[in-house]
Design an enzyme around this catalytic site. Structure first.
Site, PDB file in Angstrom:
ATOM      1  N   ASP A  13       0.803  -1.223   0.000  1.00 48.34           N
ATOM      2  CA  ASP A  13       0.000   0.000   0.000  1.00 48.34           C
ATOM      3  C   ASP A  13       0.835   1.272   0.000  1.00 48.34           C
ATOM      4  OD1 ASP A  13      -2.214  -1.698   0.150  1.00 48.34           O
ATOM      5  OD2 ASP A  13      -2.100  -1.747   2.336  1.00 48.34           O
ATOM      6  N   LYS A  16       1.703   2.125  -5.062  1.00 48.08           N
ATOM      7  CA  LYS A  16       2.220   1.552  -6.322  1.00 48.08           C
ATOM      8  C   LYS A  16       1.265   1.845  -7.479  1.00 48.08           C
ATOM      9  CE  LYS A  16       2.345  -2.493  -4.344  1.00 48.08           C
ATOM     10  NZ  LYS A  16       2.063  -2.115  -2.948  1.00 48.08           N
ATOM     11  N   GLY A  17      -0.046   1.761  -7.179  1.00 48.23           N
ATOM     12  CA  GLY A  17      -1.041   2.018  -8.221  1.00 48.23           C
ATOM     13  C   GLY A  17      -0.889   3.417  -8.783  1.00 48.23           C
ATOM     14  N   GLY A  40      -4.612  -4.280  -3.719  1.00 53.66           N
ATOM     15  CA  GLY A  40      -5.591  -3.227  -3.947  1.00 53.66           C
ATOM     16  C   GLY A  40      -4.808  -1.993  -4.341  1.00 53.66           C
ATOM     17  N   GLN A 223       1.869  -6.213  -3.420  1.00 61.60           N
ATOM     18  CA  GLN A 223       2.452  -6.403  -2.087  1.00 61.60           C
ATOM     19  C   GLN A 223       3.793  -5.667  -2.017  1.00 61.60           C
ATOM     20  OE1 GLN A 223       1.133  -9.608  -3.650  1.00 61.60           O
ATOM     21  NE2 GLN A 223      -0.705  -8.620  -2.899  1.00 61.60           N
ATOM     22  N   ASP A 332       2.577  14.536   1.939  1.00 61.45           N
ATOM     23  CA  ASP A 332       1.596  15.503   2.455  1.00 61.45           C
ATOM     24  C   ASP A 332       1.072  15.107   3.836  1.00 61.45           C
ATOM     25  OD1 ASP A 332       0.543  13.430   0.610  1.00 61.45           O
ATOM     26  OD2 ASP A 332      -1.400  14.064   1.412  1.00 61.45           O
TER      27      ASP A 332
HETATM   28  P1  GDP Z   1      -0.798   0.311  -3.477  1.00 60.26           P
HETATM   29  O1  GDP Z   1      -1.391  -0.972  -3.010  1.00 60.26           O
HETATM   30  O2  GDP Z   1       0.672   0.386  -3.255  1.00 60.26           O
HETATM   31  O3  GDP Z   1      -1.171   0.658  -4.899  1.00 60.26           O
HETATM   32  O4  GDP Z   1      -1.442   1.446  -2.562  1.00 60.26           O
HETATM   33  P2  GDP Z   1      -2.995   1.588  -2.140  1.00 60.26           P
HETATM   34  O5  GDP Z   1      -3.733   2.133  -3.298  1.00 60.26           O
HETATM   35  O6  GDP Z   1      -3.487   0.353  -1.504  1.00 60.26           O
HETATM   36  O7  GDP Z   1      -2.879   2.632  -0.958  1.00 60.26           O
HETATM   37  C1  GDP Z   1      -2.359   3.893  -1.142  1.00 60.26           C
HETATM   38  C2  GDP Z   1      -3.434   4.920  -0.758  1.00 60.26           C
HETATM   39  O8  GDP Z   1      -2.856   6.187  -0.658  1.00 60.26           O
HETATM   40  C3  GDP Z   1      -4.535   5.071  -1.810  1.00 60.26           C
HETATM   41  O9  GDP Z   1      -5.724   5.402  -1.167  1.00 60.26           O
HETATM   42  C4  GDP Z   1      -4.032   6.226  -2.668  1.00 60.26           C
HETATM   43  O10 GDP Z   1      -5.066   6.917  -3.336  1.00 60.26           O
HETATM   44  C5  GDP Z   1      -3.385   7.080  -1.624  1.00 60.26           C
HETATM   45  N1  GDP Z   1      -2.245   7.874  -2.075  1.00 60.26           N
HETATM   46  C6  GDP Z   1      -1.282   7.555  -2.979  1.00 60.26           C
HETATM   47  N2  GDP Z   1      -0.329   8.514  -3.011  1.00 60.26           N
HETATM   48  C7  GDP Z   1      -0.718   9.454  -2.108  1.00 60.26           C
HETATM   49  C8  GDP Z   1      -0.128  10.680  -1.661  1.00 60.26           C
HETATM   50  O11 GDP Z   1       0.927  11.108  -2.082  1.00 60.26           O
HETATM   51  N3  GDP Z   1      -0.805  11.360  -0.680  1.00 60.26           N
HETATM   52  C9  GDP Z   1      -1.996  10.920  -0.161  1.00 60.26           C
HETATM   53  N4  GDP Z   1      -2.560  11.651   0.787  1.00 60.26           N
HETATM   54  N5  GDP Z   1      -2.553   9.778  -0.567  1.00 60.26           N
HETATM   55  C10 GDP Z   1      -1.926   9.049  -1.514  1.00 60.26           C
HETATM   56  P1  IMO Z   2      -0.919  -4.207  -2.227  1.00 59.33           P
HETATM   57  O1  IMO Z   2      -0.524  -4.742  -3.578  1.00 59.33           O
HETATM   58  C1  IMO Z   2      -0.854  -4.690   2.109  1.00 59.33           C
HETATM   59  C2  IMO Z   2      -0.784  -8.785   3.654  1.00 59.33           C
HETATM   60  C3  IMO Z   2      -2.010  -9.248   4.442  1.00 59.33           C
HETATM   61  C4  IMO Z   2      -1.335 -10.227   5.382  1.00 59.33           C
HETATM   62  C5  IMO Z   2      -0.278 -10.876   4.526  1.00 59.33           C
HETATM   63  C6  IMO Z   2      -0.693 -12.215   3.905  1.00 59.33           C
HETATM   64  O2  IMO Z   2      -2.203  -3.473  -2.228  1.00 59.33           O
HETATM   65  O3  IMO Z   2       0.207  -3.458  -1.610  1.00 59.33           O
HETATM   66  P2  IMO Z   2      -2.320 -12.881   1.908  1.00 59.33           P
HETATM   67  O4  IMO Z   2      -3.770 -12.636   1.714  1.00 59.33           O
HETATM   68  O5  IMO Z   2      -1.449 -12.316   0.839  1.00 59.33           O
HETATM   69  O6  IMO Z   2      -2.007 -14.332   2.177  1.00 59.33           O
HETATM   70  O7  IMO Z   2      -1.960 -12.092   3.276  1.00 59.33           O
HETATM   71  O8  IMO Z   2       0.001  -9.953   3.484  1.00 59.33           O
HETATM   72  N1  IMO Z   2      -1.074  -8.262   2.295  1.00 59.33           N
HETATM   73  C7  IMO Z   2      -1.037  -6.960   1.980  1.00 59.33           C
HETATM   74  N2  IMO Z   2      -0.848  -5.872   2.746  1.00 59.33           N
HETATM   75  N3  IMO Z   2      -1.009  -4.553   0.779  1.00 59.33           N
HETATM   76  C8  IMO Z   2      -1.185  -5.629  -0.016  1.00 59.33           C
HETATM   77  O9  IMO Z   2      -1.213  -5.543  -1.366  1.00 59.33           O
HETATM   78  C9  IMO Z   2      -1.251  -6.908   0.585  1.00 59.33           C
HETATM   79  N4  IMO Z   2      -1.435  -8.159   0.121  1.00 59.33           N
HETATM   80  C10 IMO Z   2      -1.310  -8.966   1.177  1.00 59.33           C
HETATM   81  O10 IMO Z   2      -2.612  -8.169   5.111  1.00 59.33           O
HETATM   82  O11 IMO Z   2      -0.687  -9.544   6.420  1.00 59.33           O
HETATM   83 MG    MG Z   3      -2.910  -1.646  -1.727  1.00 53.31          MG
END
Ligand code: GDP
Ligand code: IMO
Ligand code: MG
Length: 424
Positions: A13, A16-17, A40, A223, A332
């Site tokens: 999280d 990356k997206g 996600g 991940q 931020d």
């Molecule tokens: P990913 O799994 O690595 O793609 O990340 P996620 O989308 O799960 O989580 C990142 C969250 O932070 C999402 O809700 C994004 O919209 C948000 N986000 C990404 N970059 C920024 C940033 O620079 N500032 C803020 N406030 N939110 C961000």
């Molecule tokens: P993105 O791509 C954050 C975590 C789960 C758990 C562990 C194992 O959005 O960064 P699993 O279901 O993979 O067997 O769970 O890994 N986990 C993540 N945490 N972001 C993710 O994906 C994750 N995918 C799995 O919370 O601790």
């Molecule tokens: Mg994510």
């Protein structure tokens, strides 16, 4: 420089997206190489939010071919739902390519993920309960079903029978659950086959040709490094290899074809699920980060655990991924703080660890050693030029960059596509 890998440096999280979306503008192909719908990835385009779990982020650009590679585990129901949802929002999904070698997540994988977590009780991993671990386990045990099996009903039926024989014994005798009916699964999955057929391809061959033709290919990691099966905080990890090396295995291309390796890290740190987290913040600080950063999981909605940037983890990830550069997201969010903590080393039984400890016990029990930097307490969400960032924010980026010894290429200052500052 056609091959670019994009990897998370922490526990997922990191944004990356958002960064994949930024790069996809100049990219021909985006490939997911591992994981499944445990991921996600959020993209915000002109105020519209897209949360992608399985389909690569490149889907949002019409010029970009999104590829689900052989190393991914695919829940076909989720994939079709995601395709339908995107179509409903006007996104063309006809270009999507799906590797015939990717393994399928089956209904018994979901069930086993749930019951195993329940059995583990307080030792549970906190998985996303998407069947990821059981699907990869079957792949390694060589009793998995693959996407290409959907195209041959006879083979599909045979393999399903073999798998269910064992799974149903485990489900009924070990976990006291009802057995899974062969017929129902077969019918359900073969109905998906018709819809997925036009997308199924030899994606490894396709991606290699794209690279040979000088196209730009982006390998979108899901991940992150600390969740890597071999190099993360085992057993509190996922069941695939998110690190850059995993991109070649999971996409089916050679290591020489990846020239640029971009790490993504938050300006602080979060983790969802169980497991050690040395720089986890105290509850008051954590709550500020949760609220300011909207730190609730994109996939499961769980509140993320929050802490401070961990240099030891950062350096470990820089080494494992041989990063050529990195992106700092959510800068931020730190605008909330007068002083910003950075974990620079660990302390365990009187010893200081500047490097990632070789033994998990140390990582589990160590204490973070912090340095503090001045905050900037200023809204930076509209800043797009480096020179317009407060000097404390620039100093923060330089400080992290110096400690990781890898250049920072961008800093992200908000979720939107345009909220980005080029640093180098
Ligand atoms: P990913 O799994 O690595 O793609 O990340 P996620 O989308 O799960 O989580 C990142 C969250 O932070 C999402 O809700 C994004 O919209 C948000 N986000 C990404 N970059 C920024 C940033 O620079 N500032 C803020 N406030 N939110 C961000
Ligand atoms: P993105 O791509 C954050 C975590 C789960 C758990 C562990 C194992 O959005 O960064 P699993 O279901 O993979 O067997 O769970 O890994 N986990 C993540 N945490 N972001 C993710 O994906 C994750 N995918 C799995 O919370 O601790
Ligand atoms: Mg994510």
């Amino acid at each position: 420089m056609p091959g670019i890998a994009l990897v998370g440096l922490q526990w997922g999280d990191e944004g990356k997206g958002k960064v994949t979306d930024l790069l996809a503008r100049d990219t021909d192909v985006v490939v997911r190489y591992q994981g499944g719908n445990n991921a996600g990835h959020t993209i915000v385009v002109e105020g519209e939010r897209y949360a992608l779990h399985l389909i690569p982020t490149g889907i949002l650009y019409p010029h970009c071919i999104p590829v689900i590679g052989p190393g991914v585990v695919v829940n076909p129901q989720v994939l079709l739902e995601e395709m339908t949802a995107l179509t409903g929002r006007g996104v063309d999904v006809s270009r999507l390519m799906l590797s015939g070698n990717a393994h399928l997540i089956m209904p018994y994988h979901l069930e086993l993920d749930k019951v195993t977590e329940r059995r583990l009780g307080k030792n549970r991993l906190g998985t996303t309960k998407r069947g990821i671990g059981p699907a990869y386990a079957d792949k390694a045990s060589r009793i998995g079903l693959r996407v290409q099996d959907l195209l041959d009903p006879k083979i599909f039926k045979e393999k399903l029978e073999v798998a269910l024989k064992e799974k149903n014994v485990v489900l009924t005798r070990v976990y006291g659950r009802l057995p899974i009916e062969h017929q129902a699964v077969e019918e359900e999955y073969l109905s998906y086959a018709q819809q997925l057929r036009p997308h199924i391809a030899d994606t490894s061959n396709f991606v290699q040709h794209a690279l040979d033709d000088g196209k730009t290919v982006l390998f979108e990691g899901a991940q992150a490094t600390m969740l890597d099966l071999d190099h993360g905080t085992y057993p509190y990890v996922t069941s695939s290899n998110p690190i850059a090396g995993g991109a070649t295995v999971g996409a089916g291309v050679g290591p020489k074809d990846i020239d640029r390796i971009i790490g993504i890290t938050k300006a602080y740190c979060t983790r969802v699920g169980s497991g050690p987290f040395p720089s986890e913040a105290d509850p008051v600080e954590a709550e500020i980060l949760v609220e300011a950063g909207g730190e609730y999981g994109t996939t499961t909605g769980r509140k993320r655990r929050c802490g401070w940037f961990d240099v030891v983890v950062g350096r470990y990830a820089a080494r494992l991924n041989t990063l050529t550069e990195f992106v700092v997201t959510k800068l931020d969010v730190l605008s909330e703080f007068d002083r910003i903590k950075v974990c620079v080393a660990y302390e365990f039984e009187g010893d200081r660890f500047d490097e990632f400890p070789p033994n998990q016990t140390i990582f589990n029990k160590c204490k973070a050693i912090y340095e503090e930097l001045p905050g900037w307490k200023e809204d930076i969400t509209k800043t797009t030029r480096l020179e317009d960032l407060p000097k404390e924010a620039r100093a923060y980026l330089e400080y992290i960059e110096g400690l990781l010894n890898v250049p920072v290429s961008w800093a992200s200052v908000g979720p939107g596509r345009e909220q980005i500052v080029q640093v180098k």
